[in-house]
Design an enzyme around this catalytic site. Structure first.
Site, PDB file in Angstrom:
ATOM      1  N   GLU A 273       0.837  -1.212   0.000  1.00 18.08           N
ATOM      2  CA  GLU A 273       0.000   0.000   0.000  1.00 18.08           C
ATOM      3  C   GLU A 273       0.870   1.259   0.000  1.00 18.08           C
ATOM      4  OE1 GLU A 273      -2.184  -0.450   3.637  1.00 18.08           O
ATOM      5  OE2 GLU A 273      -3.450  -2.048   2.864  1.00 18.08           O
ATOM      6  N   GLY A 275       2.158   4.929  -0.652  1.00 16.55           N
ATOM      7  CA  GLY A 275       1.574   6.226  -0.975  1.00 16.55           C
ATOM      8  C   GLY A 275       2.685   7.203  -1.300  1.00 16.55           C
ATOM      9  N   CYS A 342      -2.646  33.576  10.191  1.00 21.43           N
ATOM     10  CA  CYS A 342      -2.419  34.252  11.474  1.00 21.43           C
ATOM     11  C   CYS A 342      -2.021  33.285  12.571  1.00 21.43           C
ATOM     12  CB  CYS A 342      -3.679  35.009  11.861  1.00 21.43           C
ATOM     13  SG  CYS A 342      -4.153  36.120  10.556  1.00 21.43           S
TER      14      CYS A 342
HETATM   15  N1  LLP Z   1      -1.498   1.881   4.476  1.00 21.43           N
HETATM   16  C1  LLP Z   1      -1.969   2.318   5.650  1.00 21.43           C
HETATM   17  C2  LLP Z   1      -2.858   1.438   6.439  1.00 21.43           C
HETATM   18  C3  LLP Z   1      -1.630   3.600   6.116  1.00 21.43           C
HETATM   19  O1  LLP Z   1      -2.097   4.016   7.290  1.00 21.43           O
HETATM   20  C4  LLP Z   1      -0.776   4.415   5.336  1.00 21.43           C
HETATM   21  C5  LLP Z   1      -0.406   5.755   5.778  1.00 21.43           C
HETATM   22  C6  LLP Z   1      -0.311   3.919   4.097  1.00 21.43           C
HETATM   23  C7  LLP Z   1      -0.681   2.645   3.708  1.00 21.43           C
HETATM   24  C8  LLP Z   1       0.580   4.699   3.198  1.00 21.43           C
HETATM   25  O2  LLP Z   1       1.803   4.971   3.779  1.00 21.43           O
HETATM   26  P1  LLP Z   1       3.011   5.610   2.939  1.00 21.43           P
HETATM   27  O3  LLP Z   1       3.445   4.600   1.915  1.00 21.43           O
HETATM   28  O4  LLP Z   1       2.513   6.846   2.283  1.00 21.43           O
HETATM   29  O5  LLP Z   1       4.047   5.871   3.950  1.00 21.43           O
HETATM   30  N2  LLP Z   1       0.446  12.621   6.837  1.00 21.43           N
HETATM   31  C9  LLP Z   1       1.698  11.968   7.136  1.00 21.43           C
HETATM   32  C10 LLP Z   1       1.692  10.512   6.727  1.00 21.43           C
HETATM   33  C11 LLP Z   1       0.576   9.719   7.361  1.00 21.43           C
HETATM   34  C12 LLP Z   1       0.552   8.286   6.902  1.00 21.43           C
HETATM   35  C13 LLP Z   1      -0.677   7.598   7.345  1.00 21.43           C
HETATM   36  N3  LLP Z   1      -0.826   6.269   6.855  1.00 21.43           N
HETATM   37  C14 LLP Z   1       2.815  12.747   6.473  1.00 21.43           C
HETATM   38  O6  LLP Z   1       2.552  13.749   5.815  1.00 21.43           O
HETATM   39  O7  LLP Z   1       3.997  12.389   6.635  1.00 21.43           O
END
Ligand code: LLP
Length: 423
Positions: A273, A275, A342
């Protein structure tokens, strides 16, 4: 690797000079590179080509339907965490059988939606959630395909806000208790156990935590199979990090060669998964210098983008490189790059070495393609910015800049406030 480079002193996205986008679309705006997105997806997909696998892009990282469509056309599945993300994935034409649904707080309504469209599986995070899913599925006379999310108690060595696999975290079911939960699941008439899910955190820059977590997950798979459960999927979540500054995260091929031997010959399909690793360096936030301001002890570059547009610096103290669109060497000044909101926490960079800048200069906030627009808000009643997709020498606005009217859409003034008398 990404396609944001200087050509003759001007920063381009693929073959398009960023100033051309600023002129036509205005600033701030997010700019995504199609070739970079696709390249990142393919690198991930090909790294695991030797074993049965499915890459499900984490929609939370970047949920623009053009981005989702581009990835879906490459064969990507999607990892969703809400009815809204499921809606987006379907709108982008993703095959529901390539969609997994995670999250600790799925509502019965969201479950029903996902069951009706026929997703690949729910990643269930608690016993009560399992009970609710059972009820909803029985009511619809459907068997709900599930994996339970195991909390393996592995330290991903990343920012505490984005660590999810530790004992103290709200996510998943403790590894010590999960076998019992699987036994319960297996007895439920409207639940079909399919796999094990695990996600330990985000922006992970080492292979070891993934290997440790997979080791625990496979131990669990063996026990579950020993109990007669039919486990055919192992979903390892996302989490692979990217380079924002000087990190050196393992490339997908390195992660693949570490975990492939553990999976070979086990009759399991691996779900991933990712992202950030797909979208992060495929996008930038384009912004313009409004004012240069000298405080008593600091210099400030006030730009037209703010923490509502890109929350990561304020929220996590995250570093995003900031490059001038007209190439100039950094080092002429040290300043905070701040937005118009602000709050003192409204910054995109602090104490940053920058080139000498002047009003009207364009800046690219790099590595903003993941958790950029998706975390943006309307705080301070700032319309959310436009999103632009570039491919080769062409570009498209894939989300219009919001207008003032969008800000009040759905709001109403109750009648009693409209009457002449104030009592
Ligand atoms: N799968 C699950 C169950 C997740 O909770 C997440 C991310 C992903 C996949 C994807 O993770 P990645 O490959 O993107 O690391 N807003 C934060 C990141 C929060 C991630 C939450 N879960 C930031 O800007 O660093």
């Amino acid at each position: 690797m990404h396609h944001f480079n200087y050509r003759e002193g001007v920063l381009h996205c693929e073959d398009v000079p960023l100033r051309e986008i600023a002129l036509e679309v205005g600033t701030p705006c997010y700019v995504y590179s199609y070739s970079t997105l696709i390249r990142h997806f393919r690198v991930m997909d090909e790294a695991f080509s030797a074993i049965p696998h499915l890459v499900c892009f984490a929609v939370k990282a970047n949920s623009n339907i053009a981005v989702l469509k581009a990835l879906a056309k490459e064969g990507s599945g999607m990892d969703v965490v809400s009815g809204g993300e499921l809606f987006r994935a379907l709108r982008a034409g993703v095959d529901p059988e390539r969609i997994v649904f995670a999250g600790v707080g799925k509502t019965a309504q969201e479950m029903e939606y996902a069951l009706r469209v026929g997703i690949l599986m729910f990643n269930v995070e608690s016993d009560q959630e399992l009970e609710t899913l059972e009820e909803v599925a029985c009511r619809l006379k459907i068997k709900a395909p599930v994996a339970l999310r195991v909390n393996p108690d592995v330290d991903p060595k990343t920012h505490p806000y984005i660590s999810t696999g530790l004992k103290k975290s709200k996510f998943g079911i403790a590894i010590e208790e999960i076998v019992e939960e699987y036994e319960t699941a297996a007895r439920l008439p409207c639940i079909q156990v399919r796999g094990v899910h695990c996600h330990i955190g985000s922006q992970i820059t080492q292979v070891a935590p993934f290997v440790e977590a997979l080791g625990k997950v496979l131990g669990l798979v063996d026990r579950l199979r020993g109990l007669g459960l039919d486990i055919s999927y192992v979903d390892m979540g996302g989490g692979l990090g990217i380079q924002y500054k000087d990190e050196s995260p393992p490339p997908p091929a390195e992660l693949a060669s570490a975990i492939r031997p553990l999976l070979e010959g086990r009759g399991l399909t691996l779900i991933l998964e990712p992202g950030r690793v797909i979208a992060g360096n495929a996008g930038i936030l384009l912004t313009k210098v409004l004012y240069l301001k000298k405080g008593r002890v600091k210099r400030f570059v006030v730009v037209d983008a703010a923490m509502n547009d890109l929350a990561r610096p304020s929220l996590y103290g995250a570093y995003h490189a900031i490059l001038p669109v007209e190439e100039r060497a950094a080092g002429a000044m040290v300043a905070d790059v701040v937005g118009p909101i602000c709050e003192s926490g409204d910054f995109l960079a602090q104490d940053r070495e920058l080139p000498e800048l002047k009003q009207g200069d364009l800046l690219a906030v790099m590595s903003a393609g993941a958790y950029g627009f998706t975390m943006s808000s309307n705080y301070n009643s700032r319309p959310r910015v436009a999103e632009v997709l570039v491919s080769g020498d062409r570009f498209w606005v894939v989300r219009e800049r919001e207008r003032y009217e969008d800000l009040v859409r759905g709001e109403r003034i109750p009648r009693f406030l409209l009457s002449e008398q104030s009592s």
